[in-house]
Scaffold this motif. Sequence first.
Motif, short mmCIF file in Angstrom:
data_model
loop_
_atom_site.label_atom_id
_atom_site.label_comp_id
_atom_site.label_asym_id
_atom_site.label_seq_id
_atom_site.Cartn_x
_atom_site.Cartn_y
_atom_site.Cartn_z
N ARG A 187 -58.72 129.20 93.79
CA ARG A 187 -59.21 128.39 92.66
C ARG A 187 -60.72 128.38 92.60
O ARG A 187 -61.32 128.46 91.53
N SER A 188 -61.36 128.28 93.75
CA SER A 188 -62.82 128.28 93.82
C SER A 188 -63.37 129.62 93.31
O SER A 188 -64.34 129.66 92.54
N ASN A 189 -62.76 130.73 93.74
CA ASN A 189 -63.19 132.05 93.28
C ASN A 189 -63.10 132.17 91.76
O ASN A 189 -64.01 132.68 91.11
N ILE A 190 -62.00 131.68 91.20
CA ILE A 190 -61.81 131.75 89.74
C ILE A 190 -62.84 130.87 89.03
O ILE A 190 -63.47 131.29 88.06
N SER A 191 -63.03 129.67 89.51
CA SER A 191 -63.99 128.74 88.88
C SER A 191 -65.40 129.31 88.91
O SER A 191 -66.11 129.28 87.90
N GLU A 192 -65.82 129.84 90.05
CA GLU A 192 -67.16 130.40 90.17
C GLU A 192 -67.34 131.63 89.27
O GLU A 192 -68.37 131.78 88.60
N ALA A 193 -66.34 132.49 89.23
CA ALA A 193 -66.42 133.68 88.37
C ALA A 193 -66.44 133.29 86.90
O ALA A 193 -67.18 133.89 86.11
N ALA A 194 -65.68 132.27 86.52
CA ALA A 194 -65.67 131.81 85.13
C ALA A 194 -67.04 131.25 84.74
O ALA A 194 -67.53 131.51 83.64
N GLN A 195 -67.65 130.52 85.63
CA GLN A 195 -68.98 129.98 85.35
C GLN A 195 -70.00 131.12 85.17
O GLN A 195 -70.82 131.08 84.25
N ARG A 196 -69.92 132.13 86.02
CA ARG A 196 -70.83 133.28 85.89
C ARG A 196 -70.56 134.03 84.58
O ARG A 196 -71.49 134.48 83.91
N ALA A 197 -69.29 134.17 84.22
CA ALA A 197 -68.93 134.89 83.00
C ALA A 197 -69.50 134.19 81.77
O ALA A 197 -70.07 134.83 80.88
N VAL A 198 -69.35 132.88 81.72
CA VAL A 198 -69.85 132.12 80.57
C VAL A 198 -71.38 132.17 80.53
O VAL A 198 -71.98 132.36 79.48
N ALA A 199 -72.01 132.04 81.69
CA ALA A 199 -73.47 132.07 81.75
C ALA A 199 -74.02 133.44 81.33
O ALA A 199 -75.12 133.51 80.78
N GLY A 200 -73.26 134.49 81.57
CA GLY A 200 -73.74 135.84 81.26
C GLY A 200 -73.11 136.47 80.04
O GLY A 200 -73.08 137.70 79.93
N LEU A 201 -72.63 135.66 79.11
CA LEU A 201 -71.93 136.22 77.94
C LEU A 201 -72.75 137.26 77.20
O LEU A 201 -72.21 138.25 76.69
#
Length: 159
Positions: free
Chosen positions: A71-85
């Motif tokens: 869950r932590s891996n998914i949450s962190e990757a999602a945050q990076r994805a949104v920040a780097g759209l």
Amino acid sequence: LCDVRLNGQSVGEGVVAAGLAGYYNIPTVLVSGDDHICADMREWCPAIETAQTKTSISRYATRCLPLKEARSNISEAAQRAVAGLANHQPLKIESPTTLEVRWRNNQTARSIALMPGVEQVGPETTRFTHEDFAEVDRALKAMLHIALSPVNGGHLQMP
């Protein structure tokens, strides 16, 4: 089902999905799953964020991360994805697109070759070419439905 190729390159389901999203100008920014899909998607979508949640051991087994870590891996990757759209581009599959599928048996290939526009190019291989990637995706889905029909054994066998 043994192999799916787009324009001669073996691809997984993630690439097909990203190609369809790209057809509609939607970038694929995040994928989560095993080590293989993460590596495959990074090859096709270099800016993609990946969250590995398990490691493939065999076709039938994986070693899953503890739930909290996954869950932590998914949450962190999602945050990076949104920040780097702004860094993401839609995956565009070259057109015309040739879809080749190697099936586990020749009966499945013969059944699928009955679809309009599909030709059997080998004992277990079918081919479909179209200018419109959405049609290629639809053809693949129809092929999978035929392969899953009771006439063809009702399941996709993998080597």
